[in-house]
Design a protein around this motif. Structure first.
Motif, short mmCIF file in Angstrom:
data_model
loop_
_atom_site.label_atom_id
_atom_site.label_comp_id
_atom_site.label_asym_id
_atom_site.label_seq_id
_atom_site.Cartn_x
_atom_site.Cartn_y
_atom_site.Cartn_z
N SER A 1 6.33 0.24 -7.55
CA SER A 1 6.29 1.23 -8.63
C SER A 1 7.63 1.34 -9.34
CB SER A 1 5.87 2.60 -8.08
OG SER A 1 6.81 3.05 -7.10
N TRP A 2 8.72 1.16 -8.62
CA TRP A 2 10.04 1.19 -9.23
C TRP A 2 10.26 0.00 -10.16
CZ3 TRP A 2 14.41 2.97 -5.37
CH2 TRP A 2 14.20 4.30 -5.03
N LEU A 3 9.70 -1.14 -9.82
CA LEU A 3 9.90 -2.35 -10.61
C LEU A 3 8.81 -2.59 -11.63
CD1 LEU A 3 11.03 -4.80 -7.76
CD2 LEU A 3 12.46 -3.44 -9.28
N ALA A 4 7.88 -1.64 -11.78
CA ALA A 4 6.75 -1.83 -12.69
C ALA A 4 7.19 -1.90 -14.15
CB ALA A 4 5.73 -0.70 -12.49
N TRP A 5 8.37 -1.38 -14.48
CA TRP A 5 8.84 -1.39 -15.87
C TRP A 5 9.26 -2.78 -16.33
CZ3 TRP A 5 13.78 -3.16 -16.71
CH2 TRP A 5 14.61 -3.23 -15.59
N ILE A 6 9.47 -3.71 -15.40
CA ILE A 6 9.89 -5.07 -15.76
C ILE A 6 8.71 -5.80 -16.41
CG2 ILE A 6 10.75 -7.28 -14.90
CD1 ILE A 6 12.06 -5.79 -12.61
N PRO A 7 8.92 -6.38 -17.60
CA PRO A 7 7.81 -7.08 -18.27
C PRO A 7 7.28 -8.24 -17.43
CG PRO A 7 9.64 -6.70 -19.78
CD PRO A 7 10.13 -6.33 -18.41
N GLY A 8 5.97 -8.28 -17.27
CA GLY A 8 5.33 -9.35 -16.51
C GLY A 8 5.34 -9.16 -15.01
N TYR A 9 5.90 -8.06 -14.53
CA TYR A 9 5.94 -7.83 -13.08
C TYR A 9 4.59 -7.31 -12.59
CZ TYR A 9 7.29 -6.02 -8.53
OH TYR A 9 7.37 -5.78 -7.17
N ASN A 10 4.14 -7.86 -11.49
CA ASN A 10 2.88 -7.45 -10.89
C ASN A 10 3.15 -6.31 -9.92
OD1 ASN A 10 0.34 -7.23 -9.80
ND2 ASN A 10 0.41 -9.16 -8.67
N ASP A 11 2.72 -5.10 -10.29
CA ASP A 11 3.00 -3.95 -9.43
C ASP A 11 2.12 -3.91 -8.19
OD1 ASP A 11 0.63 -3.41 -10.66
OD2 ASP A 11 1.19 -1.45 -11.46
N GLU A 12 1.26 -4.90 -8.01
CA GLU A 12 0.45 -5.02 -6.79
C GLU A 12 0.88 -6.23 -5.96
OE1 GLU A 12 -3.64 -5.12 -7.83
OE2 GLU A 12 -3.67 -3.04 -8.60
N LEU A 13 2.12 -6.65 -6.15
CA LEU A 13 2.65 -7.80 -5.42
C LEU A 13 2.74 -7.49 -3.93
CD1 LEU A 13 4.07 -10.59 -5.25
CD2 LEU A 13 6.23 -9.37 -5.71
N ASN A 14 2.18 -8.36 -3.13
CA ASN A 14 2.28 -8.25 -1.68
C ASN A 14 3.48 -9.09 -1.23
OD1 ASN A 14 2.01 -8.09 1.07
ND2 ASN A 14 -0.14 -8.70 1.13
N ASN B 1 0.81 -1.22 0.00
CA ASN B 1 0.00 0.00 0.00
C ASN B 1 0.84 1.26 0.00
OD1 ASN B 1 -2.51 -1.43 0.11
ND2 ASN B 1 -2.14 -1.80 2.30
N SER B 2 1.82 1.33 0.88
CA SER B 2 2.61 2.56 1.03
C SER B 2 4.01 2.48 0.44
CB SER B 2 2.73 2.91 2.53
OG SER B 2 3.39 1.87 3.23
N GLY B 3 4.40 1.31 -0.05
CA GLY B 3 5.77 1.14 -0.53
C GLY B 3 5.99 1.69 -1.93
#
Length: 324
Positions: free
Chosen positions: A165-178, A159-161
């Motif tokens: 968002s920094w790793l969102a550019w990686i293909p297939g990365y889930n930017d909502e990963l807990n 939620n606050s991290g």
């Protein structure tokens, strides 16, 4: 004539025995004098530390022999070593043991490699930059462990991290990963925070070992045509054996008692409960003082066994920094 004959009948070995025995006697007397001085200087502090540390250990062992709950402190029953049998037959204890060993082994290996690299940087940096380099590298170690743990927790929080968002550019990365919802990712963040926090401690100890390596030996090895790896393996590392042993021993004992990072980030959820946190949850969470004390005693015995294995395995004379 007989006197002359008696003198001449002595062999060279017999004539050399007296000076050698005298030297050994003098060396032994000097060693004993240094040992006495060392005990006189360190004895008072050692005695106070022993009293402070031995009382809770003895109290924990005493409590582990009773069936004792915090809600009924007066209702206790002496059950000998039954608490240890319960703990040792509990799968949760062995799961915590393996988690603790995994975190310890991975963090110590990574910290040793990174710490040695940082120590080389600080050792070979220009004189004008050495102070700045050492200060910058040691900053993480000066931060309180709980504060550092909270910083890493909020960095990876879903939620606050900001890590997602920094790793969102990686293909297939889930930017909502807990990160803290799974065992693997939780252990990754815990180990990463441990390595970041305590690598400076390893580098500081290894830096002191690098300072003890004779520079003329390195130069002689290079003149003889030794490569950089050969100089490292045959000259630098053997002369740093004592420093490496101290760094690995201290860090292993500290890593084996990991508590703060796990408590802040996961509180032991998702299979991340280490032994120290298991003892805390059993004593404070479940109010089982007897069982929690038994876990604490087993943790203490594990630390002693690890220390004995390291000291015997490295075979280092710490008094002189030489191999025994």
């Amino acid at each position: 004539m007989s006197a002359q004959t008696s003198i001449d009948t002595k062999t060279p070995t017999d004539r050399d025995d007296t000076p050698q025995k005298t030297k050994k006697t003098k060396r032994s007397a000097r060693t004993r004098a240094e040992a006495r001085l060392g005990w006189m200087l360190a004895g008072p502090a050692f005695g106070i530390m022993l009293l402070v540390t031995m009382y809770p250990i003895i109290q924990a062992f005493y409590d582990s022999l009773f069936s004792l709950r915090l809600t009924a402190p007066d209702d206790r029953e002496f059950i000998w070593f039954r608490n240890y049998a319960v703990v040792l037959t509990d799968p949760a204890f062995w799961e915590s043991m393996w988690i603790t060993l995994f975190i310890t082994v991975v963090t110590v290996i990574l910290e040793l490699l990174l710490g040695f690299a940082l120590a080389l940087v600080m050792h070979r940096a220009a004189k004008k930059l050495r102070g700045l380099a050492r200060t910058a590298i040691l900053v993480p170690y000066g931060i309180v462990t709980v504060v550092a743990a909270f910083a890493w927790f909020y960095a990876f929080d879903v939620n606050s991290g900001f890590v997602n968002s920094w790793l969102a550019w990686i293909p297939g990365y889930n930017d909502e990963l807990n990160w803290f919802a799974y065992q693997g990712t939780s252990l990754f963040v815990i180990i990463l925070s441990e390595v970041w926090k305590t690598t400076p401690f390893i580098s500081l100890l290894l830096l002191s070992g690098l300072a003890q390596v004779p520079g003329d030996l390195e130069e002689a090895a290079k003149v003889d045509g030794a490569t950089g790896w050969e100089v490292m393996r045959r000259v630098i590392l053997p002369n740093m054996k004592a420093a490496i042993m101290v760094a690995v021993l201290f860090r292993t004992l500290e890593a084996f008692r990991i508590f703060d990072n796990i408590y802040v980030m996961t509180a032991g959820a998702n299979g991340t409960e280490a032994l120290s946190l298991l003892a805390y949850n059993t004593s404070i969470g479940r109010l089982e003082i007897g069982l929690g004390s038994a876990i604490s005693v087993l943790l203490f015995l594990s630390v002693l066994i690890i220390a004995a294995i390291f000291i015997r395995g490295f075979k280092v004379d710490l008094t002189g920094g030489r191999n025994s």
